[in-house]
Design an enzyme around this catalytic site. Structure first.
Site, mmCIF file in Angstrom:
data_model
loop_
_atom_site.group_PDB
_atom_site.id
_atom_site.type_symbol
_atom_site.label_atom_id
_atom_site.label_comp_id
_atom_site.label_asym_id
_atom_site.label_seq_id
_atom_site.Cartn_x
_atom_site.Cartn_y
_atom_site.Cartn_z
ATOM 1 N N SER A 195 0.692 -1.266 0.000
ATOM 2 C CA SER A 195 -0.119 -0.087 0.096
ATOM 3 C C SER A 195 0.745 1.360 0.005
ATOM 4 O O SER A 195 1.938 1.283 0.571
ATOM 5 C CB SER A 195 -0.841 0.088 1.245
ATOM 6 O OG SER A 195 -1.614 1.317 1.342
ATOM 7 N N TYR A 212 -1.949 0.139 10.254
ATOM 8 C CA TYR A 212 -2.097 -0.546 8.877
ATOM 9 C C TYR A 212 -0.849 -0.502 8.018
ATOM 10 O O TYR A 212 -0.327 -1.541 7.600
ATOM 11 C CB TYR A 212 -3.084 -0.029 8.416
ATOM 12 C CG TYR A 212 -3.387 -0.376 6.810
ATOM 13 C CD1 TYR A 212 -3.792 -1.623 6.560
ATOM 14 C CD2 TYR A 212 -3.229 0.447 6.071
ATOM 15 C CE1 TYR A 212 -3.866 -2.048 5.168
ATOM 16 C CE2 TYR A 212 -3.236 0.173 4.545
ATOM 17 C CZ TYR A 212 -3.462 -1.188 4.065
ATOM 18 O OH TYR A 212 -3.746 -1.316 2.735
ATOM 19 N N LYS A 259 2.076 -3.112 6.374
ATOM 20 C CA LYS A 259 2.275 -3.358 5.041
ATOM 21 C C LYS A 259 3.659 -3.444 4.854
ATOM 22 O O LYS A 259 4.598 -4.045 3.983
ATOM 23 C CB LYS A 259 1.595 -2.297 4.412
ATOM 24 C CG LYS A 259 0.218 -2.803 4.001
ATOM 25 C CD LYS A 259 -0.154 -4.177 3.634
ATOM 26 C CE LYS A 259 -1.550 -4.542 3.175
ATOM 27 N NZ LYS A 259 -1.786 -5.911 2.622
#
Length: 323
Positions: A117, A141, A145
């Site tokens: 991402s 988050y 990643k």
């Protein structure tokens, strides 16, 4: 080739499955159905329902279906939720990937396409974000990643894994109405939801250092995301052991939030609605736009779909889901 697609019953995963099938590849879907739907899995494609932290089931699925490569899309992906539930996100996204890599090495599978991402970059102060732009994620988050990319690089060096980490930018659109995004977490469906409720769409801040004062982002059609996965999968088949690619998936073009909202209002027939400007959201960078040079050079890939295609297809999907 036979590809195990984790998260293949979800919004992006379902598009990737169809791209692989269209490219002549064999596919097995692995999904816990927490956010995905079995209805998205094409007829004739095997579906294994299970968690990515279940190593025994992963190994069984790989062996039962003679899997030779993995496309790993399954993940928890809401920034706000990751702040509230960091342990859950680290377990699903980091431990899940670790478990998958363990299952792959145990079964001799050495090709992995990983959904990363643009959240790994945080708030980059550059006109175009390249793969060499320093990473400073601003949420659990984004951290998961980036750690996932590190895991793959380590596994490539130690175990000969051939890996490609694809950093998505802002995904929108649908290949067909039934494959549209069921969530309301991104700009396009958020505007649809406000319009459906008879409310003006919101713009969070109009005092950024951008041409119209609103945030600028790189929006990309989900079909382009899917075709990039197919290109990466094909590349890894011929790549040397230990390959660890990191590639942006974007259009390389910035569009402001106000521009996007205006386009959405036009497509939906709501040109007379005036957006409501509210306070900035914490952590929103002024501009995040991809450099798409490396993926074009390495994979020969470039995006083909424009903004209006994204919005129109998303709108068709929204109306389909609302009956």
């Amino acid at each position: 080739m036979s590809w195990l697609v984790t998260g293949g019953a979800g919004y992006i995963g379902a598009h990737v499955v169809r791209a692989l099938l269209g490219g002549g590849e064999s596919v097995v879907v692995y999904d816990d159905l927490s956010t995905g739907s079995a209805d998205r899995v094409p007829e004739g494609v095997p579906l294994v329902v299970g968690s990515v932290v279940d190593r025994d089931l992963l190994e069984q699925a790989i062996r039962d279906h003679a899997v030779t490569g993995v496309v790993h899309i399954a993940a928890k992906k809401q920034v706000g939720e990751s702040v509230e539930r960091p342990l859950h996100y680290y377990r699903e996204n980091v431990t899940g990937l670790q478990t998958l890599l363990e299952a792959m090495t145990a079964t001799g599978v050495d090709k992995l396409v990983f959904s990363s991402s643009a959240a790994v970059y945080g708030m980059p102060d550059v006109a175009l974000v390249t793969e060499d732009t320093p990473c400073a994620p601003m949420s659990p988050y984004g951290e998961t990643k980036l750690i996932g990319e590190w895991l793959i690089k380590a596994a490539a060096a130690a175990h000969g894994i051939r890996g490609a980490s694809l950093r998505y930018f802002n995904v929108a659109g649908a290949a067909s109405p039934e494959l549209s995004d069921a969530g309301v977490f991104n700009l396009v469906p958020m505007v649809f939801e406000r319009l459906e409720a008879g409310e003006a769409p919101r713009i969070f801040g109009d005092d950024y250092a951008t041409p119209d004062g609103t945030c600028v982002r790189d929006y990309i059609h989900v079909q382009d995301i899917a075709s990039a996965h197919l290109a990466a999968a094909r590349y890894l088949v011929e790549a040397p052991q230990g390959t660890a690619l990191t590639l942006n998936i974007g259009r390389g073009e910035g569009s402001s939030v106000r521009e996007m909202v205006d386009r959405i209002l036009k497509v939906t027939g709501n040109e007379t609605v005036a957006p409501e400007v509210t306070a900035r959201r914490a952590g929103d960078p002024a501009r995040v736009v991809a450099s798409a040079d490396r993926i074009r050079e390495v994979l020969g890939w470039s995006a083909r779909h424009g903004l209006d295609e994204m919005i129109e297809s998303a709108w068709q999907g929204w109306r389909h889901r609302r009956g």
